[in-house]
Design a protein around this motif. Sequence first.
Motif, PDB file in Angstrom:
ATOM      1  N   ARG A  92       0.837  -1.202   0.000  1.00 12.74           N
ATOM      2  CA  ARG A  92       0.000   0.000   0.000  1.00 12.74           C
ATOM      3  C   ARG A  92       0.871   1.249   0.000  1.00 12.74           C
ATOM      4  O   ARG A  92       0.614   2.213  -0.727  1.00 12.74           O
ATOM      5  N   TYR A 148      -8.244  -0.269  -3.196  1.00 19.44           N
ATOM      6  CA  TYR A 148      -8.338   0.237  -1.823  1.00 19.44           C
ATOM      7  C   TYR A 148      -8.357   1.768  -1.829  1.00 19.44           C
ATOM      8  O   TYR A 148      -9.175   2.388  -1.143  1.00 19.44           O
ATOM      9  N   LEU A 149      -7.463   2.374  -2.592  1.00 24.08           N
ATOM     10  CA  LEU A 149      -7.411   3.840  -2.653  1.00 24.08           C
ATOM     11  C   LEU A 149      -8.720   4.405  -3.212  1.00 24.08           C
ATOM     12  O   LEU A 149      -9.173   5.461  -2.766  1.00 24.08           O
ATOM     13  N   ALA A 151     -11.735   2.828  -2.944  1.00 23.09           N
ATOM     14  CA  ALA A 151     -12.777   2.538  -1.953  1.00 23.09           C
ATOM     15  C   ALA A 151     -12.745   3.536  -0.795  1.00 23.09           C
ATOM     16  O   ALA A 151     -13.795   3.853  -0.229  1.00 23.09           O
ATOM     17  N   THR A 152     -11.569   4.035  -0.459  1.00 21.55           N
ATOM     18  CA  THR A 152     -11.444   4.997   0.635  1.00 21.55           C
ATOM     19  C   THR A 152     -11.634   6.438   0.169  1.00 21.55           C
ATOM     20  O   THR A 152     -11.581   7.363   0.980  1.00 21.55           O
ATOM     21  N   ILE A 154      -9.673   8.239  -1.708  1.00 22.08           N
ATOM     22  CA  ILE A 154      -8.430   9.000  -1.880  1.00 22.08           C
ATOM     23  C   ILE A 154      -8.188   9.295  -3.354  1.00 22.08           C
ATOM     24  O   ILE A 154      -7.757  10.387  -3.711  1.00 22.08           O
ATOM     25  N   GLU A 170      -3.935  12.708   2.413  1.00 22.74           N
ATOM     26  CA  GLU A 170      -4.111  11.325   2.855  1.00 22.74           C
ATOM     27  C   GLU A 170      -3.221  10.391   2.041  1.00 22.74           C
ATOM     28  O   GLU A 170      -2.663   9.426   2.582  1.00 22.74           O
ATOM     29  N   LEU A 174      -0.413   7.921   3.641  1.00 18.73           N
ATOM     30  CA  LEU A 174      -0.316   6.488   3.336  1.00 18.73           C
ATOM     31  C   LEU A 174       1.049   6.124   2.774  1.00 18.73           C
ATOM     32  O   LEU A 174       1.537   5.011   2.991  1.00 18.73           O
ATOM     33  N   GLU A 178       1.302   3.060   6.518  1.00 21.75           N
ATOM     34  CA  GLU A 178       0.039   2.426   6.185  1.00 21.75           C
ATOM     35  C   GLU A 178      -0.926   2.497   7.350  1.00 21.75           C
ATOM     36  O   GLU A 178      -0.535   2.440   8.516  1.00 21.75           O
ATOM     37  N   LEU A 179      -2.215   2.646   7.047  1.00 24.99           N
ATOM     38  CA  LEU A 179      -3.236   2.614   8.086  1.00 24.99           C
ATOM     39  C   LEU A 179      -3.261   1.259   8.757  1.00 24.99           C
ATOM     40  O   LEU A 179      -3.069   0.235   8.132  1.00 24.99           O
TER      41      LEU A 179
END
Length: 180
Positions: A92, A148-149, A151-152, A154, A170, A174, A178-179
């Motif tokens: 990520r 993922y990016l 879906a969030t 970003i 953000e 990242l 990573e979160l």
Amino acid sequence: GVVKLTKVMPDGRQQIVGLLFAQDFLGRPFARASSYGAEAATTVDLCCLERPHFEELMQSCPQMKQLFLERTLNEVDAAREWMLLLGRKTAREKVASLILLLAQRMRPAPIAHSTHAPVLHLELPLSRADIAEYLGLRLETVSRQIQYLRATGIVDTERRRGIMVHDIAELARLAVKELS
């Protein structure tokens, strides 16, 4: 434009080892040859100087010599950062770092957005397969991280290589950690 620097290994495998952007120097002015290949990843305009003319320019213009030294040292720093990325960052973080690098180096124009901060739009100069090769990841891993990016919120994607960065802060966070 963007140029891919590549290295072909003795067994024929090829690795993307770097990207050059507008205003970067391509080549080895004080060497007869380079062990790296260069391939245009996008449309590229080159300003070419023959080696004797370039060396003469460096000798006669101290400002040019200073600029060349500064850019060379910037490339050394970038190579050190890339070693960190390849050696220690998660998938990520790697994908976020690459998109952030492209956003910084390609300098896309912000697009006004009605309810949020401006959105940065860029056309990725690399295919997802090239991104995977460059980052030392599998193609599926790159696709999952981009998903993922998305879906969030970003980034968003459009067409094959279009990326709209909605939250650059953000993305930068990242790229560093990573979160959990």
